[in-house]
Scaffold this motif. Structure first.
Motif, mmCIF file in Angstrom:
data_model
loop_
_atom_site.group_PDB
_atom_site.id
_atom_site.type_symbol
_atom_site.label_atom_id
_atom_site.label_comp_id
_atom_site.label_asym_id
_atom_site.label_seq_id
_atom_site.Cartn_x
_atom_site.Cartn_y
_atom_site.Cartn_z
ATOM 1 N N THR A 104 -17.642 -53.444 46.520
ATOM 2 C CA THR A 104 -16.312 -53.687 46.438
ATOM 3 C C THR A 104 -15.849 -54.752 47.405
ATOM 4 O O THR A 104 -16.825 -55.198 48.244
ATOM 5 C CB THR A 104 -15.328 -52.363 46.970
ATOM 6 O OG1 THR A 104 -15.929 -52.030 48.238
ATOM 7 C CG2 THR A 104 -15.637 -51.199 45.868
ATOM 8 N N LYS A 105 -14.650 -55.222 47.583
ATOM 9 C CA LYS A 105 -14.467 -56.231 48.651
ATOM 10 C C LYS A 105 -14.427 -55.811 49.761
ATOM 11 O O LYS A 105 -14.752 -56.658 50.893
ATOM 12 C CB LYS A 105 -12.910 -56.768 48.474
ATOM 13 C CG LYS A 105 -13.025 -57.775 47.260
ATOM 14 C CD LYS A 105 -11.486 -58.707 47.369
ATOM 15 C CE LYS A 105 -11.488 -59.863 46.404
ATOM 16 N NZ LYS A 105 -11.052 -60.970 46.600
ATOM 17 N N ASP A 120 -19.979 -58.276 43.185
ATOM 18 C CA ASP A 120 -18.764 -57.884 42.244
ATOM 19 C C ASP A 120 -19.206 -56.946 41.054
ATOM 20 O O ASP A 120 -18.768 -56.102 40.778
ATOM 21 C CB ASP A 120 -17.576 -58.648 42.263
ATOM 22 C CG ASP A 120 -16.379 -58.187 41.622
ATOM 23 O OD1 ASP A 120 -15.951 -56.954 42.253
ATOM 24 O OD2 ASP A 120 -15.676 -58.788 40.822
#
Length: 178
Positions: free
Chosen positions: A27-28, A22
């Motif tokens: 990104t997730k 992160d």
């Protein structure tokens, strides 16, 4: 994009690596994790992997379309000539197109039903470790950042196995090679 697989030994290491990724700007949506204790991952804010990442469902859908569409078109031609030429010149086009669409959709549906039950090549490779409590992180990284992310994670966490799908594994998994 390149998908890297990080086999991590425990929950704390997995969460630490997720936070490092992160901080590196991933990104997730680029980081997915699978493991036996998925509830703990969720509680710690780590993105769980879905069937799309852990199974062969996407490739199965493409294979279903690839084979279903032309087979549907062939079936449309066979039906046209089997029933006679009652449909007229526009009828054959509509029949072939309709049967092609039906064949493609039917191929996608049947293939995804099978693809859901087939593990991703790396999930399959590390199934024993996952059963023993390890976690597998699937990280999609831009090609130009692959080496940098690999070296940062390996430097901070030397116990983590970092892997990616080889051509031979992919061919074997898709049933097109040894």
């Amino acid at each position: 994009m390149q998908r890297l697989y990080f086999l991590t030994p425990d929950l704390d290491t997995t969460v630490n690596i997720a936070h490092e990724l992160d901080e590196l700007g991933l990104t997730k949506q680029q980081v997915h994790v699978t493991g036996r204790d998925w509830q703990a991952l969720e509680q710690r804010g780590v993105n769980n992997a879905t069937l799309r990442q852990t199974s062969d469902v996407v490739h199965a859908a493409w294979r279903g379309l690839k084979f279903g569409l032309p087979l549907g078109c062939v079936l449309g031609v066979a039906v046209y000539y089997g029933l006679g030429e009652e449909f007229g010149p526009l009828g054959i086009v509509a029949l072939i197109a309709g049967m092609g669409v039906f064949g493609g959709l039917f191929g996608i549906w049947t293939s995804t039903m099978v693809g859901v039950s087939v593990h991703d090549v790396k999930v399959d490779k590390y199934e024993h470790e996952l059963h023993e409590g390890a976690f597998l992180m699937m990280v999609d990284v831009p090609n130009e950042r692959e080496e940098a992310i690999y070296s940062i994670i390996h430097r901070h966490h030397p116990e983590v196995v970092i892997d990616k799908v080889t051509r031979s594994e992919l061919k074997h998994h898709w049933g097109t090679g040894a």
